[in-house]
Design an enzyme around this catalytic site. Sequence first.
Site, PDB file in Angstrom:
ATOM      1  N   CYS A 122       0.997  -1.136   0.055  1.00 30.32           N
ATOM      2  CA  CYS A 122      -0.041  -0.069   0.075  1.00 30.32           C
ATOM      3  C   CYS A 122       0.820   1.425   0.050  1.00 30.32           C
ATOM      4  CB  CYS A 122      -1.011  -0.041   1.038  1.00 30.32           C
ATOM      5  SG  CYS A 122      -1.856  -1.536   1.118  1.00 30.32           S
ATOM      6  N   HIS A 132      -2.701   8.421   5.651  1.00 26.15           N
ATOM      7  CA  HIS A 132      -2.773   6.959   5.305  1.00 26.15           C
ATOM      8  C   HIS A 132      -4.315   6.398   5.715  1.00 26.15           C
ATOM      9  CE1 HIS A 132      -1.887   3.262   3.459  1.00 26.15           C
ATOM     10  NE2 HIS A 132      -1.789   2.429   4.536  1.00 26.15           N
ATOM     11  N   GLU A 149      -0.404   5.932  13.429  1.00 24.50           N
ATOM     12  CA  GLU A 149      -0.102   7.104  12.509  1.00 24.50           C
ATOM     13  C   GLU A 149      -0.411   8.444  13.260  1.00 24.50           C
ATOM     14  OE1 GLU A 149      -2.525   7.365   8.940  1.00 24.50           O
ATOM     15  OE2 GLU A 149      -1.198   8.870   8.161  1.00 24.50           O
ATOM     16  N   LYS A 186      -9.185   8.078   2.109  1.00 22.96           N
ATOM     17  CA  LYS A 186      -9.799   6.655   1.945  1.00 22.96           C
ATOM     18  C   LYS A 186     -11.352   6.531   2.612  1.00 22.96           C
ATOM     19  CE  LYS A 186      -5.455   4.186   1.974  1.00 22.96           C
ATOM     20  NZ  LYS A 186      -4.300   5.580   2.352  1.00 22.96           N
ATOM     21  N   HIS A 227      -9.586   1.938   0.116  1.00 22.56           N
ATOM     22  CA  HIS A 227      -8.338   1.645   0.125  1.00 22.56           C
ATOM     23  C   HIS A 227      -7.986   1.187  -1.212  1.00 22.56           C
ATOM     24  CE1 HIS A 227      -4.398   1.194   1.309  1.00 22.56           C
ATOM     25  NE2 HIS A 227      -4.272   0.491   2.292  1.00 22.56           N
ATOM     26  N   PHE A 246       1.616  -3.286   3.900  1.00 15.96           N
ATOM     27  CA  PHE A 246       2.274  -4.423   4.740  1.00 15.96           C
ATOM     28  C   PHE A 246       3.588  -4.848   4.102  1.00 15.96           C
ATOM     29  CE2 PHE A 246      -2.166  -7.024   4.718  1.00 15.96           C
ATOM     30  CZ  PHE A 246      -2.638  -5.924   5.761  1.00 15.96           C
TER      31      PHE A 246
END
Lengths: 412, 79
Positions: free
Chosen positions: A164, A304, A315, A336, A341, A400
């Site tokens: 991502c 994010h 975050e 998002k 996502h 990830f």
Amino acid sequence: MSKRRVVVTGLGTINPLGNNVSDTWNNLIKGVSGIDHITSFKTDELPVTFAGEVKNFDANEYMGKQHARKLDRSGHLSIYATEEALKDANLDTEQRLGNGVGIVFGTGIGGIGATEQAVRTYDERGASRINPLAITQLMPNSSTGQVAIKFGIEGPSLTITTACAASANAVGEAKNMIQNGIVDMVIAGGTESGTTAMTIGAFAQIRALSTNNKNPKEACKPFDKDRDGFVMGEGSTVLIMESEESAINRGANIYGYVAGYGASTDAHHITAPAEGGKGAVDAMKKALFDAQLTPDDIDYINAHGTSTPANDKNETAAIKTVFGEKAYDVNISSTKSMTGHLLGGGGAFESLVSLLSLKNNIIPPTINLNNPDKECDLNYTPNIALEKDLSTAMSNSFGFGGHNGALVFKKN
Amino acid sequence: MELNEVFEKVKGLFVEDLGIDESKVTMEAKLEEDLEIDSLGIVEVVMAFEDEFEIEIDDDELADVSTVGQAVQLLHSKI
């Protein structure tokens, strides 16, 4: 010698909010959700039945069936977004771009839909009936190669697969290529089409997805106390990046500057962020250093903000570490909440959001943010867009694998 | 099956399955130059022929096939 400055002169996108830049921006500032019940395949067996799908797009109609059938959907979306971006940058899409132009694309899982289909065919009909185009559709660099072929891009090419964070890394690496004088122009973007049965099933197995099947439009709620996972989205976004000198020489419209890029790795856990977001902190600090800015200079952070319990908490902690007291002032939002996502396509899309925010002096909201979480106590621009004079924006992307990318954009 | 019938079936596969413009599919058309069927596409074409006509085609049988007409002749001889 001072480094060459890098500008963005064209944007293109196809995503759950719209099939062009203008529709996308209008929906972003209205706080529209692009998430809905899945329509492209049967979801009876799945624990999650909604996603952010691209709508009203027929690849056969767009590029002709003979061409369309050679590509996975992620490839269709890539070519479509690139064409819009090139036209927006006032470049001729009928001429080959040549060896002075590079391409850097990011994707998390490449042609995963083609992979699923090939496995299905193998199981049902045997090896001799596997689609001979399967490999060229499913390889992660398929979009990079297909876009290069379509538009005659002969300079250096890279495909970045840092999950991502992939297309944030793509924009960052493209900036470095231009800054270092390797080429004057790079087509930088991201693509993903993971709204497929196996992919949704597999992400659901690791409890990464929201299961709010009854209310898809309210499912993605970054930083909200009741957030329960991310929502799968699909799309492609492309930025035409070039040296400031090249843009000025050809009289191109300049959206803004890609001023800073920072990357880091958690080296901690394959999915979970490091406690306190240590890797995220490093990426944001490096991006600020690269842009020669301080936290006080940043007007907007496109977070994010995935809507998973772990990401949003860590975050937030990371932003506090980097920004100190300023963390409570700076406007943050997670778009998002509206797109879902876009995985490897997220960083490029959120770069587009950051640039359009600077250009229009409007910060798109974080929608569905109604119940504050005490571990997420910053200003996330809840539910309603904010008009504000903006000079700089930061965009965060974490993947990830522990990959982190942060980008800093400037208006001037 | 008559040669003409084989051609009509082949044309149907090219148009319906591969998305090729119907007007381009003639007996004289060259597979690569005229119909833009590349080396990957040939594998697809062979699979489509095998399914449609319930035959098997070996790779070396294709060595001399470069036009629609030659493909039709090959299929006709195997049915």
